[in-house]
Design a protein around this motif. Structure first.
Motif, mmCIF file in Angstrom:
data_model
loop_
_atom_site.group_PDB
_atom_site.id
_atom_site.type_symbol
_atom_site.label_atom_id
_atom_site.label_comp_id
_atom_site.label_asym_id
_atom_site.label_seq_id
_atom_site.Cartn_x
_atom_site.Cartn_y
_atom_site.Cartn_z
ATOM 1 N N ALA A 48 0.877 -6.140 -1.819
ATOM 2 C CA ALA A 48 1.618 -4.988 -1.300
ATOM 3 C C ALA A 48 1.344 -3.721 -2.105
ATOM 4 O O ALA A 48 1.282 -2.623 -1.537
ATOM 5 N N VAL A 49 1.170 -3.852 -3.407
ATOM 6 C CA VAL A 49 0.820 -2.681 -4.225
ATOM 7 C C VAL A 49 -0.535 -2.126 -3.785
ATOM 8 O O VAL A 49 -0.727 -0.909 -3.680
ATOM 9 N N ALA A 237 -5.039 -11.364 -4.288
ATOM 10 C CA ALA A 237 -3.721 -11.956 -4.024
ATOM 11 C C ALA A 237 -3.858 -13.224 -3.185
ATOM 12 O O ALA A 237 -3.124 -14.199 -3.394
ATOM 13 N N GLY A 238 -4.809 -13.219 -2.235
ATOM 14 C CA GLY A 238 -5.036 -14.405 -1.419
ATOM 15 C C GLY A 238 -5.498 -15.588 -2.254
ATOM 16 O O GLY A 238 -5.049 -16.727 -2.048
ATOM 17 N N ALA A 239 -6.398 -15.339 -3.213
ATOM 18 C CA ALA A 239 -6.863 -16.420 -4.095
ATOM 19 C C ALA A 239 -5.704 -16.958 -4.931
ATOM 20 O O ALA A 239 -5.616 -18.173 -5.184
ATOM 21 N N ILE A 264 7.537 -5.099 2.934
ATOM 22 C CA ILE A 264 7.685 -5.056 1.476
ATOM 23 C C ILE A 264 7.435 -3.647 0.946
ATOM 24 O O ILE A 264 8.193 -3.135 0.111
ATOM 25 N N VAL A 265 6.379 -2.996 1.446
ATOM 26 C CA VAL A 265 6.045 -1.636 1.002
ATOM 27 C C VAL A 265 7.146 -0.659 1.396
ATOM 28 O O VAL A 265 7.599 0.155 0.579
ATOM 29 N N ILE A 266 7.587 -0.725 2.643
ATOM 30 C CA ILE A 266 8.607 0.202 3.145
ATOM 31 C C ILE A 266 9.949 -0.041 2.467
ATOM 32 O O ILE A 266 10.660 0.897 2.090
ATOM 33 N N LEU A 267 10.303 -1.306 2.291
ATOM 34 C CA LEU A 267 11.574 -1.660 1.666
ATOM 35 C C LEU A 267 11.638 -1.152 0.229
ATOM 36 O O LEU A 267 12.661 -0.617 -0.205
ATOM 37 N N TYR A 278 9.548 -4.030 -6.168
ATOM 38 C CA TYR A 278 10.962 -4.148 -5.804
ATOM 39 C C TYR A 278 11.098 -4.755 -4.413
ATOM 40 O O TYR A 278 11.963 -5.594 -4.171
ATOM 41 N N GLY A 279 10.255 -4.286 -3.494
ATOM 42 C CA GLY A 279 10.329 -4.756 -2.118
ATOM 43 C C GLY A 279 10.081 -6.245 -1.998
ATOM 44 O O GLY A 279 10.783 -6.946 -1.256
ATOM 45 N N ALA A 280 9.076 -6.743 -2.732
ATOM 46 C CA ALA A 280 8.764 -8.174 -2.687
ATOM 47 C C ALA A 280 9.917 -8.999 -3.244
ATOM 48 O O ALA A 280 10.319 -10.016 -2.653
#
Length: 335
Positions: A48-49, A237-239, A264-267, A278-280
């Protein structure tokens, strides 16, 4: 120096300290599941970052970022499978289980497809950009569903986690702190990138592409570079999620996963870089809390997210810093 610390800086420091204390707190309460849950949140925060770089600062609303997340996961899964059974993967190579090989390769493969998708998608804007990125993600989703050699719709199990000399990635604490260190590194790198001339150009392209072109910059080139960096971080992140779950499936590439990353980004707060962290955490904590009350937890989560978007326009970070909107709108504070 302390006086120069903004409320957002204190909040950033607090969230990193909290994350660093998760394992000892979990052990104190004899609840190892906390480490697993927060570890998953850390991995999604990494993706998300990276997504916030193109959405919050570049104005590129990608609804297909799960493609890179899934590509990174499948890179780890496929290479691990061939390394385990000794079968040939390509040109006589039997794959690898070495994280120092697999993880950079996952980033490179994701970035490669980021170039292809970006070159096509970035020639559009607005809703057309959203739909093209979504279409590419679904294309990859159905490709892996049809890839029967690697489990198809049923997915693929990892026989072993990737290995790093001197580290036991099967140890919960070790793997958690490794993911935490990667999140810190990604956040720090992107913070410096956004503060650099490159970042200013990206922000300028978001505000007025015609003006940036008149100043001698090529908006497509800069936006493509940012898109590829974001894709590479998604691949990493996928790995990590493949190693965390020890399983990969086409579900990692589904459009709903892209939506989850955008939520996650918007939250957390767009254009802040720390906001997605924070969102995650907020999203996964809400999920775990609501699941314990009802199996229809999404019915409750939906209105909560709507209220956050309506009343906290800058997300969680905007609320904590006392600002109504995220800093990325003006290209300002991003630390």
């Amino acid at each position: 120096m302390v006086k120069n610390f903004s409320r957002k800086s204190w909040a950033t420091l607090a969230i990193f300290v909290l994350l660093a204390l998760v394992p000892p707190i979990a052990h104190a309460f004899d609840n190892s599941f906390l480490i697993t849950m927060f570890n998953r949140a850390l991995i999604y925060a990494v993706a998300a970052v990276g997504l916030d770089l193109i959405i919050g600062f570049g104005g590129m609303v990608s609804f297909g970022h799960a493609a890179f997340f899934g590509i990174g996961a499948y890179t780890a899964g496929i290479l691990g499978t061939h390394a385990f059974d000794g079968s040939e993967f390509i040109f006589g190579w039997t794959g690898s289980n070495d994280a120092l090989v697999v993880w950079p390769l996952a980033m490179l493969v994701a970035a490669f497809f980021g170039v292809i998708i970006g070159l096509i998608s970035l020639r559009t804007s607005g809703v057309y950009f959203i739909m093209i990125t979504l279409a590419f993600a679904q294309l990859f989703y159905f490709f892996f569903v049809s890839l029967s050699q690697y489990g198809g719709e049923d997915g693929l199990s990892l026989w072993d986690r990737n290995a790093i000399p001197g580290l036991d990635l099967y140890d919960r604490d070790t793997f958690y702190y490794l993911c935490f260190a990667i999140l810190l590194a990604v956040w720090f790198f992107l913070s410096r990138l956004v503060a650099s001339r490159f970042g200013r150009v990206i922000i300028g392209c978001k505000q007025n592409e015609r003006r940036m072109r008149a100043l001698g910059y090529d908006p497509l080139l800069y936006k493509l570079a940012a898109f590829c960096i974001s894709a590479a971080i998604g691949g990493l992140a996928g790995a990590l999620i493949a190693n965390h779950s020890e399983f990969v499936s086409p579900g990692l590439l589904h459009w709903s996963r892209s939506g989850e990353l955008m939520v996650i980004v918007i939250l957390g707060g767009m254009g802040t870089l720390v906001g997605p962290i924070y969102g995650a955490l907020a999203l996964f904590l809400m999920e775990e809390g609501l699941v314990s009350f009802t199996e229809h937890w999404q019915v409750i989560l939906g209105p909560i997210l709507i209220l956050v978007v309506v009343f906290f326009r800058g997300g969680i970070v905007g609320f904590l810093s006392g600002n109504g909107r995220a800093a990325g709108k003006s290209g300002g504070d991003h630390g």
